[in-house]
Design an enzyme around this catalytic site. Sequence first.
Site, short mmCIF file in Angstrom:
data_model
loop_
_atom_site.label_atom_id
_atom_site.label_comp_id
_atom_site.label_asym_id
_atom_site.label_seq_id
_atom_site.Cartn_x
_atom_site.Cartn_y
_atom_site.Cartn_z
N CYS A 1 -1.70 7.33 -5.63
CA CYS A 1 -0.31 6.94 -5.40
C CYS A 1 0.00 5.65 -6.15
O CYS A 1 -0.70 4.66 -6.01
CB CYS A 1 -0.10 6.77 -3.90
N TYR B 1 0.85 -1.19 0.00
CA TYR B 1 0.00 0.00 0.00
C TYR B 1 0.89 1.24 0.00
O TYR B 1 2.08 1.17 0.30
CB TYR B 1 -0.93 0.00 1.23
N CYS B 2 0.28 2.38 -0.37
CA CYS B 2 0.97 3.65 -0.16
C CYS B 2 -0.07 4.69 0.22
O CYS B 2 -0.89 4.42 1.11
CB CYS B 2 1.87 4.05 -1.32
N ASN B 3 -0.07 5.85 -0.46
CA ASN B 3 -0.89 6.94 0.06
C ASN B 3 -2.27 7.05 -0.59
O ASN B 3 -2.81 8.14 -0.72
CB ASN B 3 -0.15 8.26 -0.09
#
Lengths: 151, 168
Positions: B126, B120-122
């Site tokens: 993202c 995952y990221c933002n």
Amino acid sequence: MMKHEMWRYARPILRVGLGLVFLYAGILKILDPVAFAASVAAYKILPYNLNYLVAATLPWVEFVCGLLLVTGYRVRAASGIIIAMNLAFMAALASTIVRGLDIDCGCFRQGGEKTSAWVALARDTIFLAAAIFLCVKHEKPIVTGKIPAWE
Amino acid sequence: MKLKLNRVFLEMGVIVLIASVTGMLWNHKMLIGVWSGNLDSFATVSSASQGQDAVPAPAGLMQVRDLYERGAAVLVDARDTLVFSRGHIKGAVVLPVGEFDSRIAALLAKVPLHSTIVVYCNGYGCHDSMAVGKKLMARGYRNVLVFEGGYPEWKDAGLPVEGENDEA
């Protein structure tokens, strides 16, 4: 003629009811296409790209069909599409049961409580029956007196 | 009768076409992202792939939460270490896309290739999670998912986070 009276209203009520269901289902997914893509991907039926293509287009088809049913415009075509969509949904749901996939159906709100495939199948059966009824049975305008032969 | 049926089918086709085109226009950014992102992955990953999905599958919040609660997946945070230290999903491992090559050995040592990994990221805008996911698949991890809602969606759902700002 009581029975006849009731039938006259049953169809428009069913039409608007089914229309609202599909409007609702469509709007929820239109608002969050990426989450819907994840729901579609969870079925593990389509390749990666196509999950997104379905997520981009299917909610709009649901929305437009719902709108047509509610407004009463092109009801046969709209209910025909709903029949086809429901058959596809039911095939997909049945395949998750066969494959033992425990996933959310992703039918309405994305995320949240999980709806089991059996519940979704039962629900889709009702929608399918309603759509078949709308597609097959012609709506007669609610008027009294004789109408000159239209067809 | 036949003519009427044909007419209904024609109408159905027109309705589906109009609705689909509207949907594609409405979501054109997402679709372009998916297609362009996927094309370069086919070029780079296909040689390393083992026949199965060479591209990470997207995962929704509920699926990730389910995996997390059962302890069935390793969570990988693709954001940079500073952002990671401010707050991340509890128990996640940091693996920024820019430091992938220097940090991958440690992950390979700890996490077997058959494990399920959620990157995952933002959130939706993202793309680092997808980039890291693809790199992980190229390194031989077979079950890689990308949690597109990312840290913001996880935090908003009130799920466990940790880091300097975890009270915020």
